[in-house]
Design a protein around this motif. Structure first.
Motif, PDB file in Angstrom:
ATOM      1  N   ASP A  60       0.840  -1.197   0.000  1.00 24.96           N
ATOM      2  CA  ASP A  60       0.000   0.000   0.000  1.00 24.96           C
ATOM      3  C   ASP A  60       0.878   1.250   0.000  1.00 24.96           C
ATOM      4  O   ASP A  60       1.667   1.469   0.910  1.00 24.96           O
ATOM      5  N   SER A  61       0.723   2.068  -1.029  1.00 29.03           N
ATOM      6  CA  SER A  61       1.519   3.289  -1.120  1.00 29.03           C
ATOM      7  C   SER A  61       0.826   4.466  -0.455  1.00 29.03           C
ATOM      8  O   SER A  61       1.446   5.518  -0.243  1.00 29.03           O
ATOM      9  N   GLU A  62      -0.466   4.314  -0.134  1.00 30.19           N
ATOM     10  CA  GLU A  62      -1.210   5.383   0.503  1.00 30.19           C
ATOM     11  C   GLU A  62      -0.890   5.431   2.000  1.00 30.19           C
ATOM     12  O   GLU A  62      -0.635   4.410   2.627  1.00 30.19           O
ATOM     13  N   PRO A  63      -0.912   6.620   2.587  1.00 34.67           N
ATOM     14  CA  PRO A  63      -0.702   6.707   4.039  1.00 34.67           C
ATOM     15  C   PRO A  63      -1.863   6.081   4.794  1.00 34.67           C
ATOM     16  O   PRO A  63      -2.952   5.873   4.243  1.00 34.67           O
ATOM     17  N   GLY A  64      -1.641   5.771   6.075  1.00 31.11           N
ATOM     18  CA  GLY A  64      -2.671   5.166   6.909  1.00 31.11           C
ATOM     19  C   GLY A  64      -3.024   6.058   8.079  1.00 31.11           C
ATOM     20  O   GLY A  64      -2.238   6.931   8.483  1.00 31.11           O
ATOM     21  N   LEU A  65      -4.202   5.831   8.631  1.00 24.69           N
ATOM     22  CA  LEU A  65      -4.682   6.621   9.753  1.00 24.69           C
ATOM     23  C   LEU A  65      -4.651   5.760  11.008  1.00 24.69           C
ATOM     24  O   LEU A  65      -5.155   4.628  11.018  1.00 24.69           O
ATOM     25  N   PHE A  66      -4.078   6.301  12.094  1.00 29.56           N
ATOM     26  CA  PHE A  66      -3.841   5.537  13.311  1.00 29.56           C
ATOM     27  C   PHE A  66      -4.243   6.361  14.528  1.00 29.56           C
ATOM     28  O   PHE A  66      -4.280   7.602  14.475  1.00 29.56           O
ATOM     29  N   VAL A  67      -4.522   5.669  15.629  1.00 31.08           N
ATOM     30  CA  VAL A  67      -4.644   6.339  16.915  1.00 31.08           C
ATOM     31  C   VAL A  67      -3.427   5.936  17.742  1.00 31.08           C
ATOM     32  O   VAL A  67      -3.110   4.758  17.870  1.00 31.08           O
ATOM     33  N   ARG A  68      -2.717   6.941  18.247  1.00 30.64           N
ATOM     34  CA  ARG A  68      -1.553   6.667  19.083  1.00 30.64           C
ATOM     35  C   ARG A  68      -2.013   6.561  20.539  1.00 30.64           C
ATOM     36  O   ARG A  68      -2.751   7.436  21.032  1.00 30.64           O
ATOM     37  N   ILE A  69      -1.587   5.495  21.218  1.00 28.47           N
ATOM     38  CA  ILE A  69      -1.957   5.267  22.611  1.00 28.47           C
ATOM     39  C   ILE A  69      -0.685   5.305  23.450  1.00 28.47           C
ATOM     40  O   ILE A  69       0.227   4.503  23.243  1.00 28.47           O
ATOM     41  N   CYS A  70      -0.617   6.237  24.380  1.00 27.85           N
ATOM     42  CA  CYS A  70       0.520   6.350  25.286  1.00 27.85           C
ATOM     43  C   CYS A  70       0.011   6.323  26.720  1.00 27.85           C
ATOM     44  O   CYS A  70      -1.000   6.966  27.038  1.00 27.85           O
ATOM     45  N   LYS A  71       0.719   5.583  27.561  1.00 23.78           N
ATOM     46  CA  LYS A  71       0.326   5.503  28.964  1.00 23.78           C
ATOM     47  C   LYS A  71       1.557   5.615  29.848  1.00 23.78           C
ATOM     48  O   LYS A  71       2.648   5.176  29.488  1.00 23.78           O
ATOM     49  N   GLN A  72       1.325   6.182  31.016  1.00 27.06           N
ATOM     50  CA  GLN A  72       2.407   6.312  31.992  1.00 27.06           C
ATOM     51  C   GLN A  72       1.844   6.049  33.381  1.00 27.06           C
ATOM     52  O   GLN A  72       0.794   6.593  33.738  1.00 27.06           O
TER      53      GLN A  72
END
Length: 876
Positions: A60-72
């Protein structure tokens, strides 16, 4: 925002039945806690990974959409605990043995809080086609979510609040061990109070009508009362408002549902009955109708909280039980490459111990093949698409080995190994091999459960799975020495034995090689055990030092030497009543002995420490085994035919398949089934029936009691054995005797189905039965898949198998797996491995230098051939 809007149409909303990896990267053990970048989860495929692995093996040459999950995770301040009513908890020492109770130890929830942050990210491929780059990233929270397209926010919320693959896999194992939820008998005629109460569709409006809490809320389906849930054993949980209300209303309204677990799929809602005769999770068939009466329309609702079962799995996963190994010793904790602990997933210590032995460094070839040579993302076995990674055995084995050998996820070394409360350890340093456990055991009737299993059986099963995966790996796995053929993992452990049969009638001799084996299983000859003299001064002193209170003394345990166990295995035995074709099928006894054909690079020795007791239950043999750390097996090397020996003529052997056929009648299948139902092995039952005429069950039982300790009791009958059908093979190379026995014994499968299973499991009846039962949902489809894969895999099988390794039979002990408990299906497993000349104990997450490795008590011993030390096989 423009780039995000362009990709919004690709977003999907995760349902409770979708697989969502929101707690761990599928390629590495990076989690939302590991770094400031956390993990990113694809809003279309729901697969989580680290940034640089998002487009692995993707065209896939198209960009993708993501949700970034960070926890501390951060420690709560004294102000925080005071606000929660625990103002003394942070400063007062525990005065009571308990967790989460007044005067007891603080629970994890009381000591720490988790700070979560989210963002919506656009990630695309770099200009070189292999790297990745972040094109756009915007914070995602309650104040910004309305700025995003609705498709994006709904998809992100469904991922953030989803239970996730880790919990789903734990739940699957948990539910296999649990009783199915019953349908509540109160559901059909449940009283409904017409009080006009309507429940708001907005979760932020929900709160306990007693305490004001806004978490862990339960709706009473009779009168619409919202109350807090019960408290857990560790002090976490709710305010008990819902249960108190049930009691205060005369126990007339028993059914409640947990708010936040209700979705369009009404079966996923968490329902409970407080009625004394149910008091547990239940199914409420008319739940949808009852909710509609309170104004709750399930269409479009999403899950926003964890169910009781998910919380129970999470709670039990944090409760660590210490093994009684090297108890009281002042052990020094260690951490680093090859010294990474593994989280116990609930009775998974058998898997952890075997995984440490194979993948953490003692076997250099496997560290080279599966481990991290240049970072945890560098191994070519990781090169599978994100959607395939979690179910790819080679990928997950590399993920596990890379974590173990790199030490990347190790935390700071604790002050003492006694500080063992795993619930207080930082999540960023925990390695939980859930995906590995699932991909290995998901199709095995025992290993897919959350119950304790036999580590020796798991070792052999894992080798078989790895072998099949390696042979079908294609370009992902190539021999590093340039050869065309791939050496499988089992090749490192494989050896053959040579059987020498001498006919007592004419002293002619027959030699035969066995199929390759990967584990040497040794009986413990208790007849050769020695017991220390209790009057010896040294023993008296030891007893005095080890005596308990009130004069209680330590039990004196007999000892057997490792040499005696080897002697038992290699000793000559007599086989009665064999039919010899070269003697015109006349009967004569024979003397048999076994020797090694080759000495493998690594020898895995399994001690048969368990036997069937008088009550038909497995019991542990209390014995110490004196095992030296250096052994020589040179005297047990087979020599083949010798000058002066007269061999059985080959032309008289009838193709070589009947020279050692016992002169015995046809075995009655019904009698065989009866004996096997009593718990004996098929081979032992066949031997018993053969000895008593083929059909007399009572006489066969008496024979079993007399001969169950014979060294060959569980061995297959000599070739061409009892009856005309017992060793007949079909065109597919399957023992039809095994097939017919399983057909009659199991009673619910056809001959063709059983034959396919037996062939798939290399003739092992017990594994074939396991396979059949674990694929009952679509057995015909599974068999068709086997046939398809067999056809497709035929070209990948090497035309000629590479010769087994051989060398001087001198070995050094490099690893142990020990078991504590009455039988292998319970108790606890611990590994001890030699690292840089020092013994190290691996007790799940606790890793420390060993002061006194339990060599006398081990269940499995790993030896390395001395001439291979420091010289790993170049093909791996």
């Amino acid at each position: 925002m423009e780039e995000i809007t362009k990709l919004a149409s690709k977003c999907r909303v995760a349902t409770p039945h979708d697989t969502v990896t929101n707690s761990e990267c599928v390629y590495t053990f990076n989690s939302p806690y590991t770094s400031d970048h956390g993990i990113v989860v694809n809003l279309q495929t729901f697969v989580g990974s680290i940034d640089e692995m998002t487009f692995t093996k993707s065209d896939d040459s198209e960009p993708g959409l993501f949700v970034r999950i960070c926890k501390q995770r951060v420690a709560k301040t004294s102000d925080d605990t005071a606000m929660e009513g625990n103002d003394t908890a942070a400063t007062t020492a525990a005065t009571k043995l308990g967790v989460g109770v007044e005067g007891g130890f603080q629970s994890d929830q009381e000591k720490y809080e988790t700070i979560s942050s989210y963002s919506i990210v656009v990630i695309g491929k770099g200009t070189d086609g292999s790297s990745t780059s972040v094109r756009a990233e915007l914070p995602y929270n309650d104040s910004t979510k309305n700025d995003f397209p609705m498709a994006v926010s709904q998809s992100a919320d469904s991922i953030i609040h989803h239970s996730g693959l880790a919990v789903q896999q734990d739940l699957s194992a948990w539910e296999l061990d649990a009783e199915p939820k019953p349908v509540s008998k109160y559901a059909e005629n449940l009283p409904f109070v017409e009080n006009g109460v309507k429940v708001s569709p907005t979760p932020s409006d929900w709160k306990c009508e007693k305490s004001g809490d806004n978490q862990n809320l339960w709706l009473n389906l009779s009168d619409g009362f919202i109350g807090g849930g019960r408290k857990n054993w560790d002090g976490s949980g709710g305010s008990n408002g819902a249960l108190d209300h049930f009691i205060e209303t005369g126990e007339k309204y028993p059914l409640v549902v947990k708010l936040g677990t209700i979705t369009e799929d009404i079966s996923t809602a968490d329902c409970y009955s407080y009625a004394k005769d149910e008091d547990g999770p239940v199914i409420i068939p008319n739940l949808k109708q009852l909710l509609e009466k309170r104004g709750i329309m399930v269409a479009g609702m999403q899950k926003t909280v964890k169910s009781t079962a998910e919380l129970e799995v999470e709670l039990n996963a944090t409760y660590a039980f210490d093994a009684i190994t090297e108890k009281g010793a002042n052990l020094i904790p260690v951490a680093g490459p090859g010294l990474q602990g593994l989280q116990n997933l609930g009775n998974s210590c058998y898997m952890n111990s075997v995984a440490q032995m194979l993948f953490s460094g003692p076997i250099a070839e496997l560290s080279s093949r599966y481990g991290a040579s240049d970072g945890v993302t560098s191994n070519p076995l990781l090169e599978v698409s994100p959607t395939s990674a979690s179910n790819d055995l080679l990928c997950q084995a590399s993920k596990l080995s890379s974590a173990l050998t790199s030490g990347l996820f190790c935390g700071p070394v604790p002050d003492s190994v006694e500080v063992s409360d795993s619930s207080s350890s930082d999540p960023k340093h925990r390695v939980a091999p859930r995906m590995f456990k699932h991909v290995v055991g998901h199709d095995h009737v025992d290993f897919k459960t959350g119950q304790q299993q036999d580590a020796a059986q798991y070792f052999q099963y894992l080798l078989e799975k790895l072998d099949r995966a390696e042979l079908g790996a294609g370009d992902r796995l190539k021999s590093k020495d340039g050869s065309d053929s791939i050496l499988t993992t089992s090749h490192l452990f494989s050896y053959k034995t040579e059987s020498r049969l001498e006919c007592e009638a004419d002293q002619l001799i027959k030699y035969k090689e066995s199929p390759a084996e990967t584990m040497l299983s040794l009986r413990i000859p208790m007849s050769k055990a020695t017991t220390p003299d209790i009057e010896m001064p040294d023993l008296k002193k030891q007893k005095s030092e080890e005596s308990g209170e009130e004069g209680k003394e330590k039990k004196v345990v007999p000892t057997v030497t490792f040499e005696a166990c080897l002697d038992e295995w290699s000793a000559s035995t007599t086989i009665d009543d064999l039919r010899w074709p070269h003697l015109q099928n006349s009967i004569s006894s024979a003397t048999s002995r076994s020797r090694f054909v080759n000495f493998p690079r690594y020898l895995l020795v399994h001690m048969q420490r368990y036997e069937i007791g008088d009550d038909w239950q497995p019991r542990k043999i209390e014995v110490n085994i004196e095992v030296p750390e250096e052994i020589s097996l040179q005297d047990l090397k087979g020599t083949g035919p010798q000058d002066g020996e007269k061999l059985v003529p080959e032309e008289s052997e009838g193709g070589g398949e009947a020279t050692s056929a016992p002169a015995a009648p046809t075995i009655d299948e019904g009698a065989l089934v009866q004996l096997m139902d009593m718990g004996f092995t098929m081979n032992g039952c066949k031997r018993a029936l053969t000895a008593v005429g083929g059909s007399n069950v009572e006489a066969a039982m008496n024979w079993v009691f007399e001969h169950s300790q014979d060294p060959d009791f569980n061995d297959p009958l000599p070739e061409g054995g009892a009856g005309t059908q017992e060793s007949a093979s079909s065109d597919s190379g399957v023992d039809e005797g095994v097939v017919m026995s399983l057909v009659e014994n199991l009673g619910c499968f056809t001959v063709d189905q059983v034959r396919a299973a037996v062939k798939h499991c290399a003739g092992a009846a017990d594994r074939a039965a396991d396979w059949l039962f674990s694929h009952m949902d679509d057995l015909d489809g599974a068999i068709a898949a086997l046939e398809s894969s067999a056809t497709a895999g035929a070209s990948s099988e090497p035309k000629t198998k590479p010769p087994l390794e051989d060398g001087e039979g001198k070995y050094s002990l490099v690893g142990l797996v020990s078991h504590i408990g009455k039988n292998t299906g319970s108790g606890h497993y611990v590994a001890h491995l030699k690292k840089d000349g020092k013994w190290v104990i691996f007790n799940d997450e606790k890793v420390a230098l060993s002061k006194d490795p339990p060599i006398q008590h081990a269940y499995m011993y790993l030896f390395q051939r001395n001439d291979t030390a420091g010289s790993p096989h170049p093909a791996y």
